[in-house]
Design an enzyme around this catalytic site. Structure first.
Site, PDB file in Angstrom:
ATOM      1  N   ASP A   1      41.899  43.472  24.884  1.00 12.56           N
ATOM      2  CA  ASP A   1      41.724  44.257  26.110  1.00 12.56           C
ATOM      3  C   ASP A   1      43.048  44.307  26.867  1.00 12.56           C
ATOM      4  O   ASP A   1      44.011  43.608  26.530  1.00 12.56           O
ATOM      5  CB  ASP A   1      40.628  43.638  26.983  1.00 12.56           C
ATOM      6  CG  ASP A   1      40.098  44.587  28.057  1.00 12.56           C
ATOM      7  OD1 ASP A   1      40.538  45.756  28.106  1.00 12.56           O
ATOM      8  OD2 ASP A   1      39.251  44.153  28.853  1.00 12.56           O
TER       9      ASP A   1
ATOM     10  N   SER B   1      45.308  45.975  34.309  1.00 12.47           N
ATOM     11  CA  SER B   1      46.411  46.362  35.185  1.00 12.47           C
ATOM     12  C   SER B   1      46.181  45.766  36.565  1.00 12.47           C
ATOM     13  O   SER B   1      45.044  45.682  37.036  1.00 12.47           O
ATOM     14  CB  SER B   1      46.490  47.883  35.291  1.00 12.47           C
ATOM     15  OG  SER B   1      47.387  48.275  36.318  1.00 12.47           O
TER      16      SER B   1
ATOM     17  N   THR C   1      39.320  52.096  37.885  1.00  3.21           N
ATOM     18  CA  THR C   1      38.904  52.740  36.641  1.00  3.21           C
ATOM     19  C   THR C   1      37.437  53.167  36.703  1.00  3.21           C
ATOM     20  O   THR C   1      37.081  54.276  36.279  1.00  3.21           O
ATOM     21  CB  THR C   1      39.133  51.787  35.454  1.00  3.21           C
ATOM     22  OG1 THR C   1      40.531  51.532  35.334  1.00  3.21           O
ATOM     23  CG2 THR C   1      38.618  52.377  34.153  1.00  3.21           C
TER      24      THR C   1
ATOM     25  N   ARG D   1      38.253  35.189  49.762  1.00  4.55           N
ATOM     26  CA  ARG D   1      39.702  35.407  49.890  1.00  4.55           C
ATOM     27  C   ARG D   1      39.990  36.656  50.705  1.00  4.55           C
ATOM     28  O   ARG D   1      40.935  36.711  51.490  1.00  4.55           O
ATOM     29  CB  ARG D   1      40.343  35.530  48.502  1.00  4.55           C
ATOM     30  CG  ARG D   1      40.408  34.217  47.741  1.00  4.55           C
ATOM     31  CD  ARG D   1      40.743  34.454  46.284  1.00  4.55           C
ATOM     32  NE  ARG D   1      41.965  35.247  46.143  1.00  4.55           N
ATOM     33  CZ  ARG D   1      42.183  36.106  45.158  1.00  4.55           C
ATOM     34  NH1 ARG D   1      41.271  36.292  44.223  1.00  4.55           N
ATOM     35  NH2 ARG D   1      43.311  36.766  45.101  1.00  4.55           N
TER      36      ARG D   1
ATOM     37  N   SER E   1      41.248  34.694  39.095  1.00  6.73           N
ATOM     38  CA  SER E   1      40.327  35.802  39.334  1.00  6.73           C
ATOM     39  C   SER E   1      40.400  36.830  38.208  1.00  6.73           C
ATOM     40  O   SER E   1      39.375  37.231  37.641  1.00  6.73           O
ATOM     41  CB  SER E   1      40.655  36.475  40.676  1.00  6.73           C
ATOM     42  OG  SER E   1      39.799  37.580  40.902  1.00  6.73           O
TER      43      SER E   1
ATOM     44  N   LYS F   1      38.238  38.611  32.555  1.00 12.69           N
ATOM     45  CA  LYS F   1      38.686  39.153  31.273  1.00 12.69           C
ATOM     46  C   LYS F   1      38.312  38.219  30.108  1.00 12.69           C
ATOM     47  O   LYS F   1      37.857  38.670  29.061  1.00 12.69           O
ATOM     48  CB  LYS F   1      40.193  39.407  31.299  1.00 12.69           C
ATOM     49  CG  LYS F   1      40.585  40.651  32.072  1.00 12.69           C
ATOM     50  CD  LYS F   1      40.036  41.906  31.390  1.00 12.69           C
ATOM     51  CE  LYS F   1      40.349  43.167  32.137  1.00 12.69           C
ATOM     52  NZ  LYS F   1      39.770  44.372  31.510  1.00 12.69           N
TER      53      LYS F   1
END
Length: 447
Positions: free
Chosen positions: A89, A92, A129, A177, A192, A197
């Site tokens: 994967d 960004s 996205t 946060r 995070s 991921k």
């Protein structure tokens, strides 16, 4: 062996980190379990986040925090799926016009890898996205885990959103946060990003760390620090990770918005020879690194050739179309994008006030102009207008004559058009001479 956490007190662990001491694995495990279960109060969580923000963490602490947050919910297991390629994967850190994931996942899948991409929504000046995919009618960004896995196996790629079952500790930590001025912590950013991921069960990961006036890491030094942290922590957690530091001092591609960026994605996949050069270069380069680090290609050069072939021969477009249809979108989106993607009622040019070369862009301000149109959001619960945005934007060092278009505004009213005209003209600087071209890919880092 799992250590007992029954005797720990949150305030003592907070005190220890406040005083700059190193937390052990059991203490970090205790805190993450408290975040997930709710036993750690909001006040205690805020104090813990501030202590980490002020005092930092060692790489070993970051690895443990990331792993524990990853295991706070479900971790996808692909072993029963009998996949015949690596699982890889890309993530960004966010930019303006950054639509790379839309084309990248299908390109890599068309090259024989599997891309279970779990993406996010936009917040602040950067686009998300999932918001772009939400502009496609019927697209289901939250399928069941069974449906998600089946689609990844059948098509090679599926781009969806984070569910409540994936890294739930991160969801609560991030919300805290956001309201305690601790967002800009390299330690907490690392955990995070990676907890979400790595919960996807990856074999490898590539990071696109943006730097420049439109990026979260505006300074190169911060982008370098974040790249090193992410690469070390992810690799230490068992997932080889490569970080590319890339330029965000200009809009990526020619559009900013949701439906307009999806339209650019469709055109990119169907007519790659006409793609905006920087967007094409970055997409191919990220695809090549994903194929290389995952072992789906023997060398980086071979991976670039493989990615270009998948795009130019239409294989990536086929994967994209099957993914969209598999998640409930129209089967003929690539053939009839204007039939399905939301269209703004007013599309008019923003005209250059003078002649000259485009020498600078205030990219963050361009992103914030999208928020004012409701193409982006300032709060997580804000609704999105998918139709509004900018297209046909000029690029750095383009020469424009006075009165020529520098962009097309997609808006709903004359008031929006007037506002966008004023804001965009302030963000683009025209000069008599062309400026020095900035490198698109500045550094590549792998632990």
């Amino acid at each position: 062996m799992q250590l007992s956490t029954a005797t720990f007190l949150p305030q003592e662990i907070i005190r220890k980190k406040r005083d700059g001491l190193t937390l052990n694995d059991a203490e970090i495990t205790f805190m993450v379990k408290g975040i997930t279960s709710g036993q750690l109060s909001d006040v205690q969580l805020g104090a813990f986040a501030m202590a980490v923000y002020q005092r930092g963490m060692t790489m070993a602490e970051r690895i443990t925090l990331t792993q524990q947050m990853m295991y706070s919910g479900n971790v996808l297991n692909w072993q029963q799926m009998d996949l015949n390629g690596p699982i890889v994967d890309k993530h960004s850190t966010g930019g303006v016009g950054d639509k790379v994931s839309l084309m990248l996942g299908p390109i890599v899948a068309a090259c024989g890898a599997y891309v279970p991409m779990i993406s996010g929504r936009g917040l602040g000046h950067t686009g998300g996205t999932l918001d772009k995919f939400d502009s496609i009618p019927g697209y289901n960004a939250y399928p069941s885990e069974q449906m998600f896995k089946a689609l990844v196996k059948r098509v090679g790629c599926a781009i969806i959103g984070q569910t409540d079952q994936l890294a739930p500790a991160d969801q609560r930590m991030y919300a805290t946060r956001d309201v305690t001025a601790t967002v800009e912590s390299i330690d907490l950013i690392t955990s995070s990003i990676l907890s979400k991921k790595l919960a996807a069960g990856l074999d490898a990961l590539v990071m696109d760390v943006k730097t420049g006036n439109g990026a979260f890491a505006a300074k190169m030094s911060m982008a370098q620090e974040l790249s090193q942290s992410i690469s070390h922590v992810a690799t230490g957690a068992g997932v080889p990770t490569r970080c590319l530091i890339t330029d965000m001092n200009q809009v990526l591609g020619k559009s900013v918005g949701n439906a307009v960026e999806m339209a650019e994605c469709v055109d990119f996949l169907c007519n790659p020879q006409q793609a905006e050069p920087r967007l094409l270069e970055l997409t191919i380069e990220l695809a090549a690194h994903m194929l290389d680090i995952s072992g789906a290609a023997d060398t980086l050069d071979a991976a670039r050739d493989k990615a270009r072939d998948a795009l130019n021969k239409g294989h990536a477009a086929t994967v994209f179309a099957k993914m969209v249809e598999g998640l409930g979108g129209p089967a003929d989106l690539l053939e009839k994008p204007t039939l399905y993607l939301p269209q703004a009622p007013i599309v008019k040019p923003i005209l250059a006030p003078a002649s000259g070369y485009v020498s600078a862009m205030d990219v963050r301000a361009i992103g914030m102009s999208m928020v004012s149109l409701k193409a982006g959001r300032s709060k997580a619960e804000d609704p999105i207008d998918y139709a509004v945005g900018l297209s046909n934007m000029v690029q750095m060092n383009d020469y424009v004559e006075q009165g020529q278009p520098i962009a097309l505004a997609h808006v709903r009213s004359d008031d929006q058009l007037s506002m966008l005209n004023q804001q965009i003209l302030k963000t683009i600087q025209l000069s008599p001479k062309a400026c020095k071209t900035q490198a698109l890919i500045k550094e590549c880092y792998q632990a």
